[in-house]
Scaffold this motif. Structure first.
Motif, PDB file in Angstrom:
ATOM      1  N   LEU A 244     -23.563  13.352  84.823  1.00  0.00           N
ATOM      2  CA  LEU A 244     -22.384  12.885  83.575  1.00  0.00           C
ATOM      3  C   LEU A 244     -21.195  13.131  84.152  1.00  0.00           C
ATOM      4  O   LEU A 244     -20.389  11.752  84.084  1.00  0.00           O
ATOM      5  CB  LEU A 244     -22.639  13.026  82.261  1.00  0.00           C
ATOM      6  N   PHE A 245     -21.073  14.292  84.119  1.00  0.00           N
ATOM      7  CA  PHE A 245     -19.790  14.476  85.009  1.00  0.00           C
ATOM      8  C   PHE A 245     -19.045  13.710  86.261  1.00  0.00           C
ATOM      9  O   PHE A 245     -18.510  13.276  86.588  1.00  0.00           O
ATOM     10  CB  PHE A 245     -19.292  15.876  85.122  1.00  0.00           C
ATOM     11  N   GLN A 246     -20.661  13.658  87.081  1.00  0.00           N
ATOM     12  CA  GLN A 246     -20.654  12.547  88.732  1.00  0.00           C
ATOM     13  C   GLN A 246     -20.490  11.622  87.994  1.00  0.00           C
ATOM     14  O   GLN A 246     -19.881  10.931  89.059  1.00  0.00           O
ATOM     15  CB  GLN A 246     -21.511  12.847  89.085  1.00  0.00           C
ATOM     16  N   SER A 247     -20.992  10.854  87.504  1.00  0.00           N
ATOM     17  CA  SER A 247     -21.035   8.906  87.438  1.00  0.00           C
ATOM     18  C   SER A 247     -19.455   9.096  86.781  1.00  0.00           C
ATOM     19  O   SER A 247     -18.898   8.004  87.065  1.00  0.00           O
ATOM     20  CB  SER A 247     -22.202   8.332  85.962  1.00  0.00           C
ATOM     21  N   LEU A 248     -19.624   9.343  86.197  1.00  0.00           N
ATOM     22  CA  LEU A 248     -17.989   9.697  85.621  1.00  0.00           C
ATOM     23  C   LEU A 248     -16.476  10.073  87.069  1.00  0.00           C
ATOM     24  O   LEU A 248     -15.891   9.109  86.799  1.00  0.00           O
ATOM     25  CB  LEU A 248     -17.078  10.451  84.574  1.00  0.00           C
ATOM     26  N   LYS A 249     -17.185  10.461  87.513  1.00  0.00           N
ATOM     27  CA  LYS A 249     -16.400  10.506  88.596  1.00  0.00           C
ATOM     28  C   LYS A 249     -15.855   9.699  90.164  1.00  0.00           C
ATOM     29  O   LYS A 249     -15.356   9.185  89.705  1.00  0.00           O
ATOM     30  CB  LYS A 249     -16.179  11.839  89.826  1.00  0.00           C
ATOM     31  N   GLU A 250     -17.482   9.436  89.680  1.00  0.00           N
ATOM     32  CA  GLU A 250     -17.129   7.711  90.564  1.00  0.00           C
ATOM     33  C   GLU A 250     -16.755   6.444  89.715  1.00  0.00           C
ATOM     34  O   GLU A 250     -16.212   5.614  90.567  1.00  0.00           O
ATOM     35  CB  GLU A 250     -19.009   7.926  90.904  1.00  0.00           C
ATOM     36  N   SER A 251     -16.542   6.395  88.354  1.00  0.00           N
ATOM     37  CA  SER A 251     -16.278   4.819  88.087  1.00  0.00           C
ATOM     38  C   SER A 251     -15.011   5.098  87.951  1.00  0.00           C
ATOM     39  O   SER A 251     -14.402   4.192  87.915  1.00  0.00           O
ATOM     40  CB  SER A 251     -16.835   4.929  86.293  1.00  0.00           C
ATOM     41  N   ILE A 252     -14.522   6.505  87.991  1.00  0.00           N
ATOM     42  CA  ILE A 252     -13.091   6.481  87.580  1.00  0.00           C
ATOM     43  C   ILE A 252     -12.466   6.284  89.454  1.00  0.00           C
ATOM     44  O   ILE A 252     -11.716   5.119  89.592  1.00  0.00           O
ATOM     45  CB  ILE A 252     -12.332   7.833  88.015  1.00  0.00           C
ATOM     46  N   PHE A 253     -13.663   6.551  89.841  1.00  0.00           N
ATOM     47  CA  PHE A 253     -13.311   6.532  91.820  1.00  0.00           C
ATOM     48  C   PHE A 253     -12.904   4.239  92.515  1.00  0.00           C
ATOM     49  O   PHE A 253     -12.102   4.232  92.947  1.00  0.00           O
ATOM     50  CB  PHE A 253     -13.712   6.841  93.076  1.00  0.00           C
ATOM     51  N   LEU A 254     -14.420   4.399  91.898  1.00  0.00           N
ATOM     52  CA  LEU A 254     -14.492   3.108  92.082  1.00  0.00           C
ATOM     53  C   LEU A 254     -13.878   1.950  90.990  1.00  0.00           C
ATOM     54  O   LEU A 254     -13.983   0.714  91.421  1.00  0.00           O
ATOM     55  CB  LEU A 254     -16.005   3.131  91.699  1.00  0.00           C
ATOM     56  N   ASP A 255     -12.692   2.732  90.054  1.00  0.00           N
ATOM     57  CA  ASP A 255     -12.229   1.306  89.442  1.00  0.00           C
ATOM     58  C   ASP A 255     -12.835   0.603  88.428  1.00  0.00           C
ATOM     59  O   ASP A 255     -12.361  -0.647  88.623  1.00  0.00           O
ATOM     60  CB  ASP A 255     -11.080   0.700  89.816  1.00  0.00           C
ATOM     61  N   ALA A 256     -13.902   1.625  87.970  1.00  0.00           N
ATOM     62  CA  ALA A 256     -14.820   0.421  87.130  1.00  0.00           C
ATOM     63  C   ALA A 256     -13.787  -0.108  86.034  1.00  0.00           C
ATOM     64  O   ALA A 256     -12.814   0.303  85.139  1.00  0.00           O
ATOM     65  CB  ALA A 256     -16.075   1.084  86.653  1.00  0.00           C
ATOM     66  N   CYS A 257     -14.669  -0.914  85.055  1.00  0.00           N
ATOM     67  CA  CYS A 257     -13.852  -1.170  83.628  1.00  0.00           C
ATOM     68  C   CYS A 257     -13.942  -0.200  82.466  1.00  0.00           C
ATOM     69  O   CYS A 257     -14.780   0.720  82.758  1.00  0.00           O
ATOM     70  CB  CYS A 257     -14.848  -2.202  82.885  1.00  0.00           C
ATOM     71  N   SER A 258     -13.473  -0.185  81.759  1.00  0.00           N
ATOM     72  CA  SER A 258     -12.417   0.578  80.889  1.00  0.00           C
ATOM     73  C   SER A 258     -13.995   0.835  80.257  1.00  0.00           C
ATOM     74  O   SER A 258     -14.183   2.492  79.847  1.00  0.00           O
ATOM     75  CB  SER A 258     -11.724   0.518  80.161  1.00  0.00           C
ATOM     76  N   ASP A 259     -14.843   0.092  79.369  1.00  0.00           N
ATOM     77  CA  ASP A 259     -15.422   0.063  79.224  1.00  0.00           C
ATOM     78  C   ASP A 259     -17.162   1.132  79.653  1.00  0.00           C
ATOM     79  O   ASP A 259     -17.445   2.252  79.066  1.00  0.00           O
ATOM     80  CB  ASP A 259     -16.479  -0.654  78.225  1.00  0.00           C
ATOM     81  N   CYS A 260     -16.983   1.544  80.620  1.00  0.00           N
ATOM     82  CA  CYS A 260     -17.848   1.817  81.286  1.00  0.00           C
ATOM     83  C   CYS A 260     -17.207   3.258  81.513  1.00  0.00           C
ATOM     84  O   CYS A 260     -18.645   4.613  81.079  1.00  0.00           O
ATOM     85  CB  CYS A 260     -17.877   1.613  82.810  1.00  0.00           C
ATOM     86  N   ARG A 261     -16.175   3.797  81.963  1.00  0.00           N
ATOM     87  CA  ARG A 261     -15.090   5.216  81.658  1.00  0.00           C
ATOM     88  C   ARG A 261     -14.937   5.926  80.728  1.00  0.00           C
ATOM     89  O   ARG A 261     -15.850   6.432  80.441  1.00  0.00           O
ATOM     90  CB  ARG A 261     -14.107   4.781  82.371  1.00  0.00           C
ATOM     91  N   LYS A 262     -15.084   4.983  79.144  1.00  0.00           N
ATOM     92  CA  LYS A 262     -15.380   5.366  77.631  1.00  0.00           C
ATOM     93  C   LYS A 262     -16.751   5.854  77.633  1.00  0.00           C
ATOM     94  O   LYS A 262     -16.877   6.468  76.822  1.00  0.00           O
ATOM     95  CB  LYS A 262     -14.792   4.149  77.154  1.00  0.00           C
ATOM     96  N   GLY A 263     -18.261   5.142  77.880  1.00  0.00           N
ATOM     97  CA  GLY A 263     -18.842   6.275  77.954  1.00  0.00           C
ATOM     98  C   GLY A 263     -19.425   6.284  78.425  1.00  0.00           C
ATOM     99  O   GLY A 263     -20.366   7.295  78.000  1.00  0.00           O
TER     100      GLY A 263
END
Length: 517
Positions: A244-263
């Protein structure tokens, strides 16, 4: 190329219809349009409408490799062709697009391809996976138009439900097929553990392990991480904290949508007490070496707002985890600035307040930070130590801090004062314990005196002599004293009291025999 020009000259000029691939400029196919028209209703329509310019680019919207179209062309010329799992999807798309059905010509290619798909591909899991692995987005668009995507998904779902071990093979599928397949499997009796394992492996393959600076590739990774967030369950403990921590890091780095980061933030918060300091180090620091303090506060806020205050065990785990994280950050990041360290320390102190008895963990982190930053001036050291609560240090920590030359002088003075206070409190506590023991012993002696008087007041039964009564009472009192008061025996041995009752041996006397004549 002289050979190429010679071959082109052999064909009639009016028959040189080039069907050119957009990504293969300069490599056209030269075919007879009449031969194609016998098998393709679409080509026949273009010829009848005199739209030869459109015929030249008839396959411009299809992502078909030249070898596959060559296979179709050979079929049009009457040659025998070999269909396989690798080319069946492309052949199907071409045959459908060119309208090569039996309505236009008997024993046409579309019917042949459909029969091969049903009998040779869809019956086998491995052959189906081979056919889908090579599908590009344009081919998938054509499959969707034909309605074959649902056919493939139904076949895979049926086989996966019979053997969930097959789910590991799905990580090679395109995202456009993988996401609806997992969603469909989640509606059936498939364990969450199996689905989560598949999604995690898919993420590791397409996001974690692949690295490229290409914009299109980054866009694909962003699409994958957003789909992964939608597919993951929200149940606590079903997903590892590290993932989960790695996924959140990648979502921030890839500039994923806010719903993705919030999830991902919500999922991390729901099981934050299960995380370790190493899990937090995945997320912090960022690529530029800075610490996203607001992100950490946001995660902690979600955690504390969703749990009952009475469940202290989880709060203790969070406090200890943050202390370990602060220590690891101070030890592993030589570029950690005083301001960032202070901000992390303040969060740690807030989490341990009224939860942990001692603040030794924070002191250890400060000690390590000062060790790695020997060049700090006194004011900067004081700024780093400002969060330390000296009154919550244990006696061992106080002893170490009082001799710590790295600490500011003001902190050392505070530690010495706390040490003296602890010593005074310990002495007072020990004196109080001694007084309590003395009072308990006095109460015990009074109780024994009362018991002695009670035994002496017993009535004499008929037939017993006065001497016999006294002996029995003395025996009972002596035995009871011997049983109840070890302390009196000790005092008697040391001459602190005199014994007025001799140890009786009435229980050892033999009863005198009497004979009746």
């Amino acid at each position: 190329n002289p050979v190429k020009h010679k071959l082109e000259s052999l064909l009639p000029r009016k028959c040189q219809i080039g069907i050119r691939k957009t990504y293969r400029p300069g490599a056209p196919f030269h075919l007879h349009k009449e031969t194609l028209a016998k098998r393709s209703a679409k080509v026949t329509t273009l010829i009848d409408c005199n739209k030869l310019h459109e015929l030249r680019w008839i396959l411009r919207d299809m992502d078909i490799n030249p070898s596959t179209f060559e296979l179709v062309a050979r079929f049009c010329y009457g040659y025998k062709i070999e269909l396989s799992s690798e080319n069946i999807v492309s052949v199907l798309c071409i045959a459908y697009y060119l309208e090569m059905s039996d309505d236009h010509s008997s024993n046409n290619l579309l019917n042949m391809a459909v029969t091969f798909l049903e009998q040779r591909v869809l019956m086998s899991w491995n052959e189906t996976m081979k056919a889908l692995r090579i599908c590009t987005e344009r081919i998938l668009d054509k499959l969707a138009d034909v309605g074959l995507i649902e056919v493939f998904l139904d076949s895979l779902v049926e086989k996966a439900l019979n053997d969930t071990r097959l789910l590991q093979d799905l990580i090679t599928l395109p995202l456009r097929l993988y996401e609806p397949l997992i969603l469909e499997l989640s509606k059936h009796n498939v364990s969450i553990e199996s689905l989560v394992a598949s999604v995690c492996n898919y993420t590791k393959r397409w996001v974690f392990e692949k690295d490229s600076g290409d914009e299109s590739f980054s866009r694909h990774k962003r699409e994958v991480i957003e789909a992964v967030e939608r597919l993951l369950p929200h149940e606590r403990g079903t997903i590892s904290c590290g993932f989960l921590f790695q996924s959140l890091k990648e979502s921030i780095f890839l500039d994923a949508c806010s719903d993705c980061r919030k999830g991902f933030e919500v999922r991390i918060s729901s099981q934050l007490d299960m995380a370790t300091a190493k899990d937090l180090l995945i997320l912090f620091p960022k690529e530029d070496g800075s610490y996203d303090i607001e992100l950490l506060k946001r995660i902690l806020k979600i955690f504390y707002s969703n749990y009952n205050v009475s469940d202290l065990s989880r709060f203790v785990s969070i406090a200890r985890m943050l202390e370990d994280f602060l220590l690891e950050a101070a030890a592993s990041d030589a570029g950690l600035r005083v301001g960032a360290f202070k901000a992390l320390a303040e969060i740690t102190v807030a989490a341990s307040c009224d939860v942990l008895r001692y603040s030794d963990g924070i002191y250890r982190a400060i000690d390590v930070f000062l060790e790695w930053h020997r060049d700090l001036i006194e004011s900067e050291k004081m700024e780093a130590c400002r969060v330390l609560e000296c009154k919550k240090l244990s006696s061992e920590a106080c002893e170490h801090a009082s001799k710590n030359e790295k600490l500011p002088l003001r902190i050392v003075v505070q530690v010495l004062f706390v040490s003296q206070t602890q010593i005074r409190n310990n002495v007072a506590r020990e004196m109080k314990d001694v007084e309590k023991k003395t009072e308990d012993q006095v109460d015990e002696d009074d109780e024994m005196e009362k018991m002695s008087k009670k035994m002496l007041s017993l009535e004499i039964e008929p037939g017993y002599s006065k001497k016999r009564k006294i002996e029995n009472i003395e025996c009972a009192v002596h035995c009871e004293k011997k049983k109840k008061s070890v302390w009196r025996e000790v005092k008697r041995k040391f001459g602190c009291m005199t014994s007025t009752v001799k140890a009786c041996d009435c229980h050892n006397k033999k009863r005198k025999k009497t004979y009746r004549y």
